[in-house]
Structure formats: structure tokens, C-alpha cells
Design a protein around this motif. Structure first.
Motif, PDB file in Angstrom:
ATOM      1  N   LYS A  26      -6.760  -0.915  13.880  1.00 53.59           N
ATOM      2  CA  LYS A  26      -7.245   0.460  14.042  1.00 53.59           C
ATOM      3  C   LYS A  26      -8.243   0.819  12.938  1.00 53.59           C
ATOM      4  O   LYS A  26      -9.275   1.450  13.196  1.00 53.59           O
ATOM      5  N   THR A  31     -10.268  -2.208  19.598  1.00 56.59           N
ATOM      6  CA  THR A  31      -9.555  -1.550  20.699  1.00 56.59           C
ATOM      7  C   THR A  31      -8.853  -2.535  21.623  1.00 56.59           C
ATOM      8  O   THR A  31      -8.125  -2.123  22.531  1.00 56.59           O
ATOM      9  N   ILE A  56      -4.731   0.676  21.371  1.00 54.08           N
ATOM     10  CA  ILE A  56      -5.187  -0.710  21.408  1.00 54.08           C
ATOM     11  C   ILE A  56      -4.595  -1.393  22.639  1.00 54.08           C
ATOM     12  O   ILE A  56      -3.407  -1.250  22.926  1.00 54.08           O
TER      13      ILE A  56
END
Length: 984
Positions: A26, A31, A56
Motif C-alpha cells: 500500500k 494494487t 489490493i
């Protein structure tokens, strides 16, 4: 963009958790992320569970390696691909096979070879699902490689193992520990690269700016992968869904089992029984727990067919269905067991059935489960690096001398006196502490699933020989996998073996019906053993603490024992409620001092929370929480939660509801603290009741067949006390205990009438093969008639026969041990080894004229201490000092608040830490008459008057009394010296 990330479940390689990996991703703008631990899938399910919190998309796979050498990384396209990867890894792990150098063809996976690997293999052709991974560092090699033209096959393989220099140092230390080598000698090939870090997304894209096709291929590959498991409130049970061919057939069978067995449990079922049964059946069907009950029933039925004894415990013991069909032996109507503890509409998990079997039968039960059901595995647990262990390992890695390592691991050092190396050991010890070290097998968890085991995890094959998944109980429950608890204990083995010994030793008696517990509960002789604390050897009620509690409570019935087995647990004791319970039990007039509302909720326990159900009752009826919220409270206090958030919310609601109901803050906090102090330790009432059933079975045997029972106790490893003390108890029950005898003893202890012959298994120096030889010969050719006869028939060395002679195993010859020893030496020619094979013809032995040689009882005792570990005479007979004026344990009640002297043989000693971290010692002794007395050694005398091993101690102190139970507060204690060893 990251397809090759490690956590610390890449055992002794990775340096942070799966949650840390998500945090890292993060921070770096990632992602979509692939977790690929080395030959391990422990973190996969929790990684999937936590990923949505970080926005994610999770991808999972396995980094397949031989040692530290990376072969290929497998990524799961979907759940089927994850199953394929798990099955492939598990096949090689189970069969101890090396992984193939090239990846297998697995339909639902992608396989990525690192560039360096394909260069070594000179691999030219690639399957549609195979790719070549290129790290940032390897980009400089790519232009000079033939693989630069494989544009459709190239993907980003920037490995992530470390975050910074500190992680790299920790990684190197882990690798050195794994290779059992000094850090200075660790090969570079065993380490990751310092560049194996996660770069910010933009920096990663910039690194591959000249190779846009590599970025595009990577993105396409990752986007093609999806993995789907449900967790928490969204989960559905993954356990085997049906027992027969359909849910309807299952429910029909469960109903029929209840109908067929109802009258065996209740000869005249009341309306209350029928109503409870119907309510349970409806709820079990509605909540889809029918197959769970039937599978437990199947396991228990098999054990009964095999003649095994079992005990069904856990919250499931609150169930009348479980009682009627024989999973448990606890009557929920008799005990008024709280239905909602074992099952309620808010509970997603099935009730717990902890099913105990004899430790000797458990493996067969487990084997049966694996044969009977299709998708079965054992549950894992993580063995982590503990402080002392990791400091010792790091000390070895740094090459510190043993004395220095001992000092650091024991914590016996001054911080300012440590050198740089010592400080590094402690620094990295704190960092690595808590990392998973290796996977182990859960003590009792068995999984029986609807889908193949490898759908969820790869499996290991530990020495027990049963496949074991790679994640623990908490992760299992998160995803809807609920374990079956199959436990082994020695208490049941004692009961089973005692029955067998009784049948052998007293064949004239009818067979014992050990399941007739109702008769045992009402037997005044059995209950008297409880009341007087005479339950030594009996399961769960023999410890000094339980023995004292029984006497304080004057427990003399089943319900009293059920309560006692819960109030002795740490939380109830520490909250002060144990003492309050004893007061209200002994003095009925004190019960009116209870809070009226709590007394109404819990009349049976006088308004005191004793069982786990009481948490549910009080939270629901006193504080107005729903049963679902109350169950969150109970589970949270038992440590069975992932996050404290939900628990804290329930705590706040509890306090708010109490305030809204107009309770004083003092009352609210008093009740809350009572819940908080004990809920994590307390038993479900049905669980306590199950223990009590087994205790009554043991007590019945102890009461009516004490000698046979004590032999069974000894043969199954004893219990709370040492073998020496159980032998003392057998003597107190009238046994004559003999040392091992060549013609009467066996490997275990045996009994003939009132004579107990100790087993050869106590002789630690006697080889198992030697024991097998002479027992086999005796079984085939009859008893030995003399030492000559033994030597002629048994292949044995002088060292081994010396052990037998010294323990007086040839006493049937009526010759002294010294004579026999000399004769054995002459006849075996002082040979180091006996004859290699049995003699075909008996030789004629030369007879020697030896002077009369005798052995004193003191020599005998010291031989026994050396060979058995204890003497068969009393330690009092060996004391070499004069005894001062003293009292007997039975007279302590005449000297309350007076200082007295008692002499006793140490039975048991244990420490307890005070709130200010100082030690108190509790000891149990037996006086010359064989009666118990207990001592308390407070902090002022603990170190001044140490207790060092077995023997007779003079104990001087003040007699204190609580609820008619006396103990001694020690002023001073002294170990008495023994007669010197005449052999030296």
C-alpha cells in the motif's frame, strides 16, 4: 507488478508477515500483488482475507525451490490452480522427492522461470502458461541474452524478501541458522540479494521503461489471476456437508438414532426431555450441523465396536442429542445445561466436541478417520522462535562461546557489560523472536472437508504419517473449516487397563460395567474418597490443589465435583470468587449476601459465575446483550478472535446497557471484572461434567479395586505425581511391592493377588533387547531355576546381568547379591559381550566356593535409588539424624495458629508468582504414617530454605486453617541427611 513476494512463512528465509507485506504494498502504490512463499502456503488464506482492507487484489502461488535455489514460481489462475500447485508440492514433500528442474504442466496455473534459471537450463521452448521472469538487476543481462527476443514471455520478477538493511541482516542470520553455520561462513548462494526489495510502482515502471512489453505482459498475467474464498460472517462451512447421500437422509438418520436410543438414556422421557430434544433437532437441522453430529457419532461408534473407552467433552456436551446418541455421557436435563452455550442462532461455527480416547487407542482412531472419510488432514500449528531458543541460535551463528550464550539466554547479564556481539545477538533476537520457525501438528485437530484438502493448502507429512495442512486453527475457522478434536489422554487408558488387570487378577468376579456412572455417583464410599481428598490416581481430582478444594468444599456428590472442576481454574481463583463460592457452599446463610439479580440468574452456583455459560447468561439477562453479542464476549475472552475491535464494541455496549438499566457503576464494574477475570479460563458446564464422569469411573476403580487400579496408573505413566508416590499409595492400599523379579515380573508392572512386581521398564540401563530375550525364553521354556540356568538360556553381557543381580531379580535363588555377582563374573569370564547365539548344549559349570557375603538394607536401598530412581523402603528408614519432638499430619487441627514441627517425605513442589513478581513455593509432604500435609513457603523463606529433591524434610511453621483444611506456613525447613552409601 510483483509476482514473487515472500513472508516469514518462507521459513528461515523471509523477514516479515503477510500483513506487513500488504502494508508495504500500500505504501508503494501497489494494487495487485502475488504472495509466493517458498515451498509453503501457510500465509495464503490470511493474505486473501486481509487484502480488501488494503484495496489490493490478491494473487497467490508458490516459489518452488531446492534449498535456496529457485526453480520456478507457480501462480494460481484460480482456486483450481491453487489446488494444483498444492497437490504438486505436497506429492514431492510427502514422498521426500526432489522437485523436477522444469515445471509440470498444470492446467490452471502460470509458471515463471527466473532469467538466470532458463539460461542455466538453456531452455528454448515454453508452454503457453510458462514465462521468463526478469528482475530489475537482471535487466542489464537481458540485451546480451537470446531471451530478449521472447517478447511475449518476459515478465517482471522483482523478488520481495526484505525491506531494508535490518531485514537483510535478519535474513542472513535466519539463513545461517537454517544451514547450521557461522555467519562468516554463510555462502552467498544461500542469501537473497540486497536488491530484493519492493520499489514504488512508478520507480518500478521507470526501471522497465525501455521494455514496455514486459510491464504489459506482467499486468496481463496478474489480471488473469483470481482467487475466491469467503471469510468471517460471509463464510460458509467447508466441512463435509453430508454424511449419507443427502441432507434429507442425514436428518432422517439423526432422528432415528435419537428415537432408537432415547429410552436407553431416559426410561420414562418427560415432556421437558421431549421438548428439548425436538428444539435441538430443529436447530441442528436449520443451522446445517447434522453431518457434523453424524460424523462424531460415527467416530465414537467405531471406538465402541473396538472396545475403546471415550469421553465426549466441549460445549457439545451441553447437547441432549449428543447424550442420547452416545457422543457424550452428560445428561443436560439433570445438570440444567444451557442450550445456547452449545448452539444458538447467532453461532456460525458448530459446537465443539472434544473427544478423548486412551493415548494407546488414539492413533488407531485417527487411522480409521483417514480411511473412513475422503478429504481428511490434520491441523497445523506454528512453532515460533522463542527468546531463549533464538538467542542460543544467534549465539552459535556469531560464534560466541557456550558460557556467553548461556548467560545471554538465561538473562543473567548486566546490559552495560555486554560487548558489541552480545548486543547484536539481543537486538536481532528481539527482531526474529515470534517468527515461525517450523510447522508442527496441532495437538488434536482433524479436518474432514467437502472439497479436497489441497483446495485450501499444501500438506506436509510429519513423522506421525498423516497429511497435515500448513495453516492453524484461527485461519481454518476464518475460512469456515471447523476441526474435529480427537484427543489422547492417559486417564482413559488407566481405566481400560485397570479393568483388564482386574479380570486377570480376580477372574471370579463378573465383568465390570464401567459405563454405569449413575450408580457410582450415588455410592457413599466413592463420594467419601472425594470428601476426604483420597482420590490419588483418579483423573482430574488427584492434584494437591484439587485434593484441598474437595476437603474445603466437603464435596460428596457429582454436582459438587462438576462445580469444583471449574472453580479451580485460574480465573475463578484469581478473582476471589473461588473463596466466595466455598463460603456460600459451606454456609447457606451467606448465600443471601449475593446480588439478588445474579442469584436469580445463577441459583445453582449461589450467584457466582463458575461456568462459561454464566458469561452468556449474565451478558444476556443482566446486561441485555443479545446471545450473539454474548458469544462474541465469551469467545473474545477465550482468545478466539482475530481483531479486538468487535470485542471492544461489545464491552462498551455491556457497560452502556448496565448504565441504562440503572445499575450503579460499582456493581457494573464488579460484574464486568468478574467476567473479565475468569471467562478465558472457565469450562463450559458440560465440559466440566464430562471430566466429572471420567473422575467417577476412576474413583469407582480406586475405591473397590485399589491395587489393580494403581498398577494401571503406574503402567500408563502415572499422573500428577511421580511413580514413587503411586507406589507409596499402592502400599497404603495394602499392596506388597517387590522389585523386578526374573520369574514374576514383565516389562510393565504386574499384580498377583496383593503382590505388585515392578516392571523391568523401570531399569533405564537395561536394554530393551535384553528384556525381550529373557522374557521370550521364559514364555517358551518356563521359569528360570538358577543363575546357571539363566546364563545357559539367555544371551547377555556381564554389564546387563549385573543390573539384574543388583536389583535383586534373582532373589528366588536365596543367595546374596554379592555371591551372585562374583559367580556371574567368573562364569561369563568377565567378557564384555555375551555369547552371540544361544548354546545348543548346556555346558557344565564349575562351582566356586565363595565366603558368605551379605547385603544390608541400606545397600539395597541405594541400589534401588540408582537403578529404579527411588527406594522401596521409606526414606524415614534411611534418615541418619535424630528426630526432634514433632506432631503427625492427622493432629494438625489441634494446633491451629501454633508453631509446630512436622517431618515429611517430599511428594510435590511448585512455585507461584506474586503480583510483585516474587516467588511463593507450595509443597506437599507425607508424614511417617503416610498422611499428607501441605506447606506454604512465602517469599521471605523461599530462597533461604530451599527444597532440593526427594527425601525427608523437617518443616517448622505455623498451622493455619481454612474451611477445616490445615496447612503449614513455613518458618524454616531442613532436609534431613541420609545414612551414607556403604557401597562407596
Amino acid at each position: 507488478m510483483y509476482i514473487n513476494c515472500h513472508t516469514y512463512y518462507s521459513l528461515r528465509y523471509g523477514t516479515f508477515s503477510e500483513v506487513d507485506l500488504l502494508d508495504l504494498a500500500k505504501e508503494n502504490g501497489i494494487t495487485i500483488l502475488a504472495l509466493t512463499d517458498i515451498n509453503n502456503t501457510s500465509a495464503c488464506l490470511n493474505f486473501i482475507r486481509k487484502s480488501p482492507e488494503y484495496q489490493i487484489k490478491p494473487v497467490i502461488g508458490i516459489d518452488f525451490r531446492c534449498g535456496a535455489t529457485q526453480y520456478y514460481v507457480g501462480l494460481a489462475k484460480n482456486n483450481e490452480g491453487f489446488q494444483e500447485l498444492n497437490a504438486f508440492l505436497s506429492h514431492h514433500t510427502h514422498n521426500n522427492l526432489n522437485l523436477p528442474p522444469e515445471a509440470p504442466t498444470l492446467t490452471h496455473t502460470y509458471m515463471v522461470y527466473p532469467l538466470e534459471r532458463v539460461m542455466q537450463l538453456e531452455k528454448k521452448t515454453f508452454a503457453p502458461n510458462e514465462y521468463i521472469g526478469v528482475s530489475v538487476e537482471e535487466l542489464k543481462k537481458l540485451p546480451f541474452s537470446i531471451y530478449k527476443t521472447y517478447t511475449e514471455k518476459l515478465v517482471v520478477q522483482q523478488q520481495v524478501t526484505i525491506r531494508n538493511k535490518r531485514d537483510f541482516n535478519a535474513h542472513r542470520l535466519l539463513r545461517a541458522i537454517d544451514n547450521n553455520t557461522l555467519l562468516s561462513k554463510l555462502q552467498k548462494s544461500e542469501e537473497c540479494r540486497t536488491s530484493d526489495v519492493m520499489l514504488p510502482l512508478e520507480a518500478l515502471k521507470a526501471a522497465y521503461a525501455h521494455y514496455p512489453h514486459i510491464l504489459a505482459n506482467t499486468e496481463t498475467l496478474l489480471n488473469a489471476c483470481t482467487i475466491d474464498f469467503s471469510f468471517g460472517s460471509d463464510r460458509i462451512s467447508q466441512n463435509q456437508k453430508v454424511y449419507l447421500e443427502s441432507p434429507e437422509a442425514d436428518y432422517e438418520l439423526l432422528e432415528k438414532l435419537c428415537e432408537d436410543n432415547l429410552h436407553k438414556r431416559y426410561s420414562k422421557p418427560t415432556e421437558k426431555v421431549k421438548a428439548r430434544l425436538q428444539t435441538e433437532l430443529t436447530t441442528i437441522k436449520t443451522m446445517d450441523f447434522v453431518s457434523y453430529f453424524l460424523i462424531n457419532y460415527d467416530i465414537v461408534s467405531y471406538s465402541k465396536r473396538m472396545g475403546y473407552i471415550h469421553v465426549g467433552r466441549g460445549s457439545g456436551a451441553n447437547s441432549i442429542v449428543a447424550y442420547i446418541i452416545g457422543i457424550t455421557d452428560v445428561d443436560p436435563i439433570e445438570l440444567d445445561l444451557y442450550f445456547e452455550r452449545f448452539i444458538n442462532p447467532f453461532r456460525a461455527s458448530p459446537p465443539d466436541f472434544d473427544i478423548d480416547f486412551s493415548w494407546k487407542d488414539r492413533e488407531d482412531i485417527t487411522q480409521y478417520i483417514f480411511k473412513r472419510f475422503k478429504n481428511v488432514a490434520l491441523l497445523a500449528t506454528y512453532n515460533t522462535f522463542k527468546y531463549r531458543g533464538v538467542v542460543r541460535e544467534l549465539g552459535k551463528v556469531f560464534g560466541l562461546p557456550k558460557e556467553e550464550i548461556d548467560k545471554l539466554s538465561d538473562g543473567k547479564y548486566a546490559a552495560d557489560s555486554l560487548d558489541e556481539m552480545g548486543k547484536l545477538v539481543l537486538k536481532y533476537g528481539q527482531l526474529i523472536r515470534g517468527f515461525p520457525n517450523h510447522l508442527s501438528v496441532h495437538s488434536c485437530g482433524v479436518l474432514i472437508l467437502e472439497k479436497p484438502i489441497h483446495y485450501y493448502s499444501a500438506t506436509d507429512m510429519p513423522p506421525k504419517g498423516f497429511p497435515t495442512i500448513q495453516f492453524d486453527m484461527i485461519i481454518a475457522e476464518d475460512v469456515g473449516i471447523f476441526k474435529f478434536d480427537i484427543l489422547g489422554q492417559r486417564g482413559l487408558a488407566k481405566i481400560k487397563e485397570a479393568i483388564e488387570i482386574i479380570q486377570y487378577n480376580r477372574p471370579e468376579l463378573p465383568p465390570i460395567e464401567i459405563t454405569q456412572v449413575e450408580a457410582f455417583k450415588s455410592d457413599p464410599k466413592i463420594n467419601d474418597l472425594l470428601k476426604r481428598g483420597k482420590a490419588i490416581g483418579a483423573y482430574y481430582v488427584e492434584s494437591p490443589a484439587m485434593r484441598g478444594l474437595m476437603q474445603k468444599l466437603q464435596t460428596q456428590d457429582y454436582l459438587g465435583l462438576v462445580a469444583a472442576s471449574s472453580i479451580i481454574r485460574p480465573g475463578v481463583s484469581s478473582s476471589g470468587m473461588k473463596k466466595e463460592f466455598i463460603v456460600r457452599q459451606r454456609y447457606p446463610e451467606k448465600r443471601k449476601e449475593a446480588n439478588p439479580m445474579l442469584l436469580q440468574i445463577m441459583p445453582e452456583t449461589y450467584g457466582i459465575m463458575v461456568y462459561q455459560e454464566d458469561v452468556l447468561k449474565v451478558a444476556n439477562q443482566f446486561a441485555g446483550l443479545t446471545l450473539g453479542e454474548a458469544d462474541v464476549l465469551r469467545r473474545g475472552m477465550s482468545g478466539k478472535f482475530r481483531s479486538r475491535t468487535e470485542f471492544v464494541e461489545v464491552e462498551e455496549k455491556f457497560i452502556k446497557n448496565c448504565k441504562d438499566k440503572g445499575y450503579t457503576e460499582e456493581l457494573t464494574l464488579e460484574v464486568w471484572n468478574q467476567i473479565k477475570s475468569f471467562a478465558g479460563y472457565a469450562f463450559a458446564k458440560g465440559h466440566s461434567a464430562s471430566y466429572a464422569v471420567e473422575s467417577y469411573q476412576s474413583l469407582y476403580l480406586k475405591c473397590y479395586f485399589p491395587l489393580e487400579f494403581m498398577v494401571a496408573v503406574l503402567n500408563n505413566g502415572g499422573g500428577f505425581y511421580s511413580a514413587e508416590h503411586y507406589i507409596h499409595e499402592a502400599k497404603m492400599c495394602g499392596a506388597v511391592v517387590h522389585p523386578p523379579c526374573i520369574n514374576n515380573s514383565d516389562h510393565p508392572n504386574i499384580i498377583k493377588g496383593k503382590d505388585i512386581y515392578l516392571g523391568f521398564g523401570y531399569l533405564k540401563s537395561l536394554e530393551v533387547l535384553t528384556i525381550k530375550r529373557f522374557l521370550t525364553d521364559r514364555n517358551f521354556n518356563g521359569s528360570f531355576t538358577s543363575l546357571d540356568d539363566f546364563i545357559d538360556r539367555v544371551v547377555i553381557s556381564i554389564e546387563q546381568i549385573t543390573i539384574l543381580i543388583r536389583i535383586d531379580a534373582f532373589r528366588f535363588t536365596e543367595r546374596s547379591k554379592t555371591e551372585l555377582l562374583w559367580e556371574a563374573i567368573f562364569k561369563l569370564n568377565v567378557s564384555k559381550q555375551g555369547t552371540v547365539q544361544a548354546r545348543l548344549f548346556k555346558p557344565s559349570h564349575k562351582q566356586f566356593n565363595l565366603p558368605t557375603l551379605t547385603t544390608t538394607f541400606v545397600e539395597e536401598a541405594y541400589d534401588q535409588i540408582e537403578l529404579l530412581g527411588f527406594p522401596l523402603c521409606s526414606y524415614f528408614d534411611l534418615v541418619d539424624e535424630t528426630f526432634q519432638n514433632n506432631i503427625k499430619a492427622s493432629d494438625m487441627h489441634l494446633y491451629i495458629n501454633q508453631n509446630v514441627l512436622l517431618y515429611g517425605v517430599l511428594v510435590n513442589t511448585r512455585f507461584h508468582k506474586t503480583s510483585n513478581n516474587k516467588l511463593i513455593r507450595f509443597c506437599t509432604f507425607i508424614d511417617r504414617a503416610g498422611h499428607y500435609f501441605d506447606t506454604v513457603h512465602f517469599t521471605k523463606v523461599v530462597d533461604k530454605y530451599p527444597i532440593n529433591g526427594m527425601g525427608v524434610y523437617g518443616c517448622y511453621g505455623k498451622v493455619t486453617e481454612e474451611f477445616d483444611f490445615c496447612s503449614l506456613d513455613i518458618v524454616w525447613s531442613k532436609k534431613m541427611s541420609l545414612k551414607p552409601d556403604p557401597r562407596s
